[in-house]
Design a protein around this motif. Structure first.
Motif, short mmCIF file in Angstrom:
data_model
loop_
_atom_site.label_atom_id
_atom_site.label_comp_id
_atom_site.label_asym_id
_atom_site.label_seq_id
_atom_site.Cartn_x
_atom_site.Cartn_y
_atom_site.Cartn_z
N LEU A 119 -15.55 -45.09 -26.96
CA LEU A 119 -16.92 -44.97 -26.59
C LEU A 119 -17.30 -45.92 -25.30
CD1 LEU A 119 -19.07 -44.53 -29.80
CD2 LEU A 119 -19.22 -43.21 -27.79
N PHE A 120 -17.91 -45.35 -24.30
CA PHE A 120 -18.50 -46.29 -23.31
C PHE A 120 -19.90 -46.88 -23.77
CE2 PHE A 120 -20.32 -47.80 -19.42
CZ PHE A 120 -19.51 -48.37 -18.74
N MET A 165 -12.71 -46.51 -34.09
CA MET A 165 -13.32 -46.16 -32.40
C MET A 165 -13.20 -47.46 -31.48
SD MET A 165 -14.71 -44.12 -30.59
CE MET A 165 -14.91 -42.75 -32.13
N ALA A 166 -12.29 -47.28 -30.55
CA ALA A 166 -12.39 -48.50 -29.53
C ALA A 166 -13.54 -48.38 -28.50
CB ALA A 166 -11.16 -48.23 -28.65
N ASN A 167 -13.93 -49.47 -27.84
CA ASN A 167 -15.10 -49.33 -26.78
C ASN A 167 -14.91 -50.16 -25.50
OD1 ASN A 167 -17.46 -51.54 -26.59
ND2 ASN A 167 -15.92 -51.97 -28.45
N THR A 168 -15.74 -49.62 -24.56
CA THR A 168 -15.60 -50.44 -23.32
C THR A 168 -16.83 -50.43 -22.70
OG1 THR A 168 -14.60 -50.88 -21.01
CG2 THR A 168 -14.74 -48.42 -21.74
N SER A 169 -17.28 -51.62 -22.10
CA SER A 169 -18.66 -51.56 -21.66
C SER A 169 -18.84 -52.08 -20.14
CB SER A 169 -19.60 -52.50 -22.18
OG SER A 169 -18.71 -53.96 -22.33
N VAL A 170 -17.46 -51.91 -19.50
CA VAL A 170 -17.32 -52.37 -17.98
C VAL A 170 -16.48 -51.42 -17.37
CG1 VAL A 170 -16.33 -54.14 -16.69
CG2 VAL A 170 -17.12 -54.87 -18.67
N MET A 171 -16.86 -50.89 -16.09
CA MET A 171 -16.32 -49.97 -15.44
C MET A 171 -15.07 -50.70 -14.71
SD MET A 171 -17.02 -46.57 -15.16
CE MET A 171 -16.16 -46.37 -13.47
#
Length: 282
Positions: A64-65, A111-117
């Motif tokens: 998820l972003f 679930m992995a997640n990233t919050s940075v482009m």
């Protein structure tokens, strides 16, 4: 590629291809109209990444972003250096995405997640996955509805099973059932295709029509059995059917089929469908 394709590929004259384009435009217009009428507070885009955001250093099965915004280029892949004019920015419903992340973890999804482009693919200037950028311009032309990117690994083994994708869709529906927001989910991906593999241009039309008939007749649970055996038809881009399975798991009622085109020119079975609005559901 024509020499390596089935004889029916020869029938795709420019007039036929122009007809395909018109049908694709009309299908997107149907989906855009349905979204506009539904007035969602957020749209979950689920689909594969194909080495835009991720590469071999880190390629999560599901991610998820959770940041505030994503950006990407709407220019076709054959444009080596996309202009700045092709870059679009899309607001992310960060609060809802973070809520989904927590609840999916509670439900047993790693679930992995990233919050940075920080695109890690070979062309970072293209930004986020085309599974978001290309349809977003067609479905949300004003880009005024926040989105939630849900990246699903559909190409690079090991891959999530069809059963796990179905379970993910079910979990999304259960988690969002009590939320006040109106949420739509968009499955972004082709049906049978193998764009750069030995079956490039060969489309498994019986498989595609079976998938579409299965969701139209509300028998989506049968999709869980896809990918349980290895076959040439199920390799390559056909893995994108996983996104359709997630949507089918979330929307357990009859879908409406809008269009299907077995297009050799794009080397893809092109399907368009939607699940009509249902009170108390996605």
């Amino acid at each position: 590629m024509k020499a390596s394709q089935p004889h029916t590929a020869q029938l795709e004259t420019m007039d036929v291809i122009r007809g395909y384009v018109s049908r694709i435009d009309a299908a997107f217009e149907v989906l855009r109209g349905k979204l506009e009428a539904y007035r969602p507070d957020a749209v979950i885009f689920v689909g594969d990444d194909q080495e835009d955001m991720f590469d071999a250093r880190c390629n999560p099965a599901m991610c998820l972003f959770t940041g505030e915004e994503v950006w990407g280029s709407s220019a076709p892949f054959y444009v080596d250096q996309p202009s700045s004019d092709s870059r679009i920015r899309m607001k992310v419903h960060s609060d809802l995405s973070k809520f989904l992340l927590e609840r999916l973890l509670d439900a047993g999804f790693d679930m992995a997640n990233t919050s940075v482009m920080n695109p890690m693919g070979p062309h970072p200037e293209r930004g986020t996955s085309h599974m978001i950028v290309y349809p977003a311009r067609r479905l949300l032309p004003k880009l005024d509805v926040p989105i939630i990117p849900l990246f699903l690994n559909c190409y690079f083994p090991p891959l999530p099973s069809a059963k796990r994708c179905w379970q993910l869709g079910q979990a999304l529906a259960q988690i969002l059932a009590d939320r006040p927001e109106r949420i739509a989910i968009y499955a972004s991906g082709g049906l049978s295709h193998d764009p750069v593999g030995p079956r490039a241009g060969w489309i498994d039309e019986p498989l595609d029509r079976w998938v579409l008939d299965t969701i139209a007749s509300n028998r989506g649970e049968r999709l869980q059995h896809l990918f349980t055996m290895d076959s040439a038809s199920m390799r390559g881009g056909t893995g994108e059917t996983r996104a359709w399975i997630v949507a089918a798991g979330a929307c357990a009622w009859n879908a409406e089929i809008v269009e299907y085109i077995p297009a050799h020119h794009t080397k893809t079975g092109l399907g368009f469908a939607y699940w009509p609005e249902r009170k108390g559901a996605l």
